[in-house]
Design a protein around this motif. Structure first.
Motif, PDB file in Angstrom:
ATOM      1  N   LYS A 266      -8.180   1.235  -4.206  1.00  0.00           N
ATOM      2  CA  LYS A 266      -8.828   2.550  -4.185  1.00  0.00           C
ATOM      3  C   LYS A 266      -9.224   2.933  -2.758  1.00  0.00           C
ATOM      4  O   LYS A 266      -8.981   4.053  -2.307  1.00  0.00           O
ATOM      5  CB  LYS A 266     -10.041   2.561  -5.108  1.00  0.00           C
ATOM      6  N   LYS A 267      -9.769   1.979  -2.019  1.00  0.00           N
ATOM      7  CA  LYS A 267     -10.150   2.214  -0.630  1.00  0.00           C
ATOM      8  C   LYS A 267      -8.906   2.408   0.234  1.00  0.00           C
ATOM      9  O   LYS A 267      -8.863   3.289   1.091  1.00  0.00           O
ATOM     10  CB  LYS A 267     -10.981   1.041  -0.116  1.00  0.00           C
ATOM     11  N   GLU A 268      -7.876   1.588   0.009  1.00  0.00           N
ATOM     12  CA  GLU A 268      -6.628   1.705   0.764  1.00  0.00           C
ATOM     13  C   GLU A 268      -5.955   3.055   0.502  1.00  0.00           C
ATOM     14  O   GLU A 268      -5.414   3.667   1.421  1.00  0.00           O
ATOM     15  CB  GLU A 268      -5.683   0.565   0.411  1.00  0.00           C
ATOM     16  N   LEU A 269      -5.983   3.514  -0.749  1.00  0.00           N
ATOM     17  CA  LEU A 269      -5.388   4.800  -1.094  1.00  0.00           C
ATOM     18  C   LEU A 269      -6.125   5.941  -0.409  1.00  0.00           C
ATOM     19  O   LEU A 269      -5.508   6.874   0.106  1.00  0.00           O
ATOM     20  CB  LEU A 269      -5.386   5.008  -2.614  1.00  0.00           C
ATOM     21  N   LYS A 270      -7.444   5.848  -0.366  1.00  0.00           N
ATOM     22  CA  LYS A 270      -8.227   6.880   0.311  1.00  0.00           C
ATOM     23  C   LYS A 270      -7.820   6.974   1.779  1.00  0.00           C
ATOM     24  O   LYS A 270      -7.660   8.062   2.328  1.00  0.00           O
ATOM     25  CB  LYS A 270      -9.724   6.579   0.181  1.00  0.00           C
ATOM     26  N   GLU A 271      -7.620   5.831   2.419  1.00  0.00           N
ATOM     27  CA  GLU A 271      -7.181   5.798   3.823  1.00  0.00           C
ATOM     28  C   GLU A 271      -5.751   6.338   3.947  1.00  0.00           C
ATOM     29  O   GLU A 271      -5.449   7.134   4.831  1.00  0.00           O
ATOM     30  CB  GLU A 271      -7.276   4.373   4.367  1.00  0.00           C
ATOM     31  N   ARG A 272      -4.860   5.925   3.061  1.00  0.00           N
ATOM     32  CA  ARG A 272      -3.455   6.351   3.094  1.00  0.00           C
ATOM     33  C   ARG A 272      -3.345   7.861   2.842  1.00  0.00           C
ATOM     34  O   ARG A 272      -2.487   8.525   3.396  1.00  0.00           O
ATOM     35  CB  ARG A 272      -2.661   5.552   2.051  1.00  0.00           C
ATOM     36  N   ASN A 273      -4.239   8.401   2.031  1.00  0.00           N
ATOM     37  CA  ASN A 273      -4.186   9.830   1.698  1.00  0.00           C
ATOM     38  C   ASN A 273      -4.416  10.733   2.910  1.00  0.00           C
ATOM     39  O   ASN A 273      -4.095  11.912   2.868  1.00  0.00           O
ATOM     40  CB  ASN A 273      -5.188  10.170   0.592  1.00  0.00           C
ATOM     41  N   LYS A 274      -4.919  10.181   4.002  1.00  0.00           N
ATOM     42  CA  LYS A 274      -5.069  10.972   5.228  1.00  0.00           C
ATOM     43  C   LYS A 274      -3.703  11.401   5.764  1.00  0.00           C
ATOM     44  O   LYS A 274      -3.615  12.339   6.543  1.00  0.00           O
ATOM     45  CB  LYS A 274      -5.798  10.159   6.305  1.00  0.00           C
ATOM     46  N   TYR A 275      -2.662  10.702   5.341  1.00  0.00           N
ATOM     47  CA  TYR A 275      -1.313  10.965   5.829  1.00  0.00           C
ATOM     48  C   TYR A 275      -0.414  11.585   4.750  1.00  0.00           C
ATOM     49  O   TYR A 275       0.775  11.751   4.969  1.00  0.00           O
ATOM     50  CB  TYR A 275      -0.696   9.658   6.357  1.00  0.00           C
TER      51      TYR A 275
ATOM     52  N   TYR B 207       0.373  14.854   2.550  1.00  0.00           N
ATOM     53  CA  TYR B 207       0.161  16.298   2.587  1.00  0.00           C
ATOM     54  C   TYR B 207       0.466  16.961   1.251  1.00  0.00           C
ATOM     55  O   TYR B 207       0.018  18.056   0.989  1.00  0.00           O
ATOM     56  CB  TYR B 207       1.012  16.924   3.688  1.00  0.00           C
ATOM     57  N   PHE B 208       1.269  16.326   0.434  1.00  0.00           N
ATOM     58  CA  PHE B 208       1.546  16.807  -0.909  1.00  0.00           C
ATOM     59  C   PHE B 208       1.798  15.587  -1.781  1.00  0.00           C
ATOM     60  O   PHE B 208       2.533  14.703  -1.365  1.00  0.00           O
ATOM     61  CB  PHE B 208       2.771  17.730  -0.954  1.00  0.00           C
ATOM     62  N   PRO B 209       1.232  15.514  -2.955  1.00  0.00           N
ATOM     63  CA  PRO B 209       0.290  16.475  -3.510  1.00  0.00           C
ATOM     64  C   PRO B 209      -1.008  16.447  -2.736  1.00  0.00           C
ATOM     65  O   PRO B 209      -1.339  15.465  -2.091  1.00  0.00           O
ATOM     66  CB  PRO B 209       0.083  15.985  -4.951  1.00  0.00           C
ATOM     67  N   TYR B 210      -1.713  17.554  -2.795  1.00  0.00           N
ATOM     68  CA  TYR B 210      -2.944  17.688  -2.030  1.00  0.00           C
ATOM     69  C   TYR B 210      -4.005  16.757  -2.578  1.00  0.00           C
ATOM     70  O   TYR B 210      -4.288  16.761  -3.761  1.00  0.00           O
ATOM     71  CB  TYR B 210      -3.424  19.155  -2.050  1.00  0.00           C
ATOM     72  N   CYS B 211      -4.538  15.924  -1.724  1.00  0.00           N
ATOM     73  CA  CYS B 211      -5.483  14.888  -2.158  1.00  0.00           C
ATOM     74  C   CYS B 211      -6.910  15.297  -1.839  1.00  0.00           C
ATOM     75  O   CYS B 211      -7.197  15.864  -0.855  1.00  0.00           O
ATOM     76  CB  CYS B 211      -5.168  13.581  -1.447  1.00  0.00           C
TER      77      CYS B 211
ATOM     78  N   THR C  92       0.831  -1.204   0.000  1.00  0.00           N
ATOM     79  CA  THR C  92       0.000   0.000   0.000  1.00  0.00           C
ATOM     80  C   THR C  92       0.865   1.254   0.000  1.00  0.00           C
ATOM     81  O   THR C  92       0.603   2.196  -0.755  1.00  0.00           O
ATOM     82  CB  THR C  92      -0.955   0.011   1.208  1.00  0.00           C
ATOM     83  N   HIS C  93       1.910   1.284   0.827  1.00  0.00           N
ATOM     84  CA  HIS C  93       2.814   2.436   0.847  1.00  0.00           C
ATOM     85  C   HIS C  93       3.481   2.609  -0.514  1.00  0.00           C
ATOM     86  O   HIS C  93       3.586   3.735  -1.017  1.00  0.00           O
ATOM     87  CB  HIS C  93       3.887   2.270   1.933  1.00  0.00           C
ATOM     88  N   PHE C  94       3.920   1.514  -1.109  1.00  0.00           N
ATOM     89  CA  PHE C  94       4.592   1.568  -2.406  1.00  0.00           C
ATOM     90  C   PHE C  94       3.638   2.054  -3.495  1.00  0.00           C
ATOM     91  O   PHE C  94       3.964   2.974  -4.257  1.00  0.00           O
ATOM     92  CB  PHE C  94       5.160   0.189  -2.749  1.00  0.00           C
ATOM     93  N   ARG C  95       2.450   1.481  -3.555  1.00  0.00           N
ATOM     94  CA  ARG C  95       1.489   1.898  -4.582  1.00  0.00           C
ATOM     95  C   ARG C  95       1.057   3.355  -4.382  1.00  0.00           C
ATOM     96  O   ARG C  95       0.879   4.086  -5.348  1.00  0.00           O
ATOM     97  CB  ARG C  95       0.274   0.973  -4.583  1.00  0.00           C
ATOM     98  N   ALA C  96       0.905   3.778  -3.134  1.00  0.00           N
ATOM     99  CA  ALA C  96       0.534   5.175  -2.860  1.00  0.00           C
ATOM    100  C   ALA C  96       1.648   6.114  -3.305  1.00  0.00           C
ATOM    101  O   ALA C  96       1.386   7.153  -3.918  1.00  0.00           O
ATOM    102  CB  ALA C  96       0.229   5.368  -1.377  1.00  0.00           C
TER     103      ALA C  96
END
Length: 150
Positions: free
Chosen positions: A135-144, A146-150, A108-112
């Motif tokens: 897609k769901k995992e990325l949405k969760e990971r995007n909480k952390y 800060y750039f690019p702005y998600c 997940t970290h790598f794909r994000a």
């Protein structure tokens, strides 16, 4: 092989006082995250062997994987960013294309990281298509992120 300049990593704090690692290439932000594994995954995706680390106003070149030794411990200087840098060292040793079986978050970290990095900087891509759950995992990971702005 792409000739990517050595990236730089510096820090700022979010509104909760948590360190955010800001990864730059040629002085331009490319990824900022509060999770050191995402930064380590980005450095892996860019196939970096070293990174310029700015910590407490001091600039040092670190080689990846980064291991905290008595020689380089002085660059950490016991700041709030210490935990981030120490964990970056741990995560920088992961082969994100072949992570250890016990690490369920490495992919997940790598794909994000690959998802958010400018594509011209990515050298290593995931070997298989993203799972349906990404897609769901990325949405969760995007909480952390800060750039690019998600």
């Amino acid at each position: 092989m792409k000739n990517i300049p050595t990236p730089s990593l510096s820090f700022y704090k979010n509104s909760s006082g948590i360190p955010v690692g800001l990864l730059k290439s040629n002085g331009k932000p490319i990824l900022a995250s509060t999770h050191p594994a995402t930064i380590a995954a980005a450095l892996f995706a860019m196939n970096m062997e070293k990174c310029e680390l700015t910590l407490d106003g001091m600039v040092n070149e670190i080689f990846l994987p980064f291991v905290c030794t008595s020689e380089n411990a002085e660059i950490i200087n016991f700041s709030l960013e210490e935990k981030f840098v120490l964990n970056l060292g741990i995560f920088s040793g992961i082969d994100f294309l072949n992570p250890p079986a016990f690490d369920r978050q490495a992919e997940t970290h790598f794909r994000a990281a690959v998802h958010h990095l400018p594509k011209n900087l990515v050298v290593k891509f995931p070997a298989s298509p993203a799972p349906k759950s990404f897609k769901k995992e990325l949405k969760e990971r995007n909480k952390y992120i800060y750039f690019p702005y998600c």
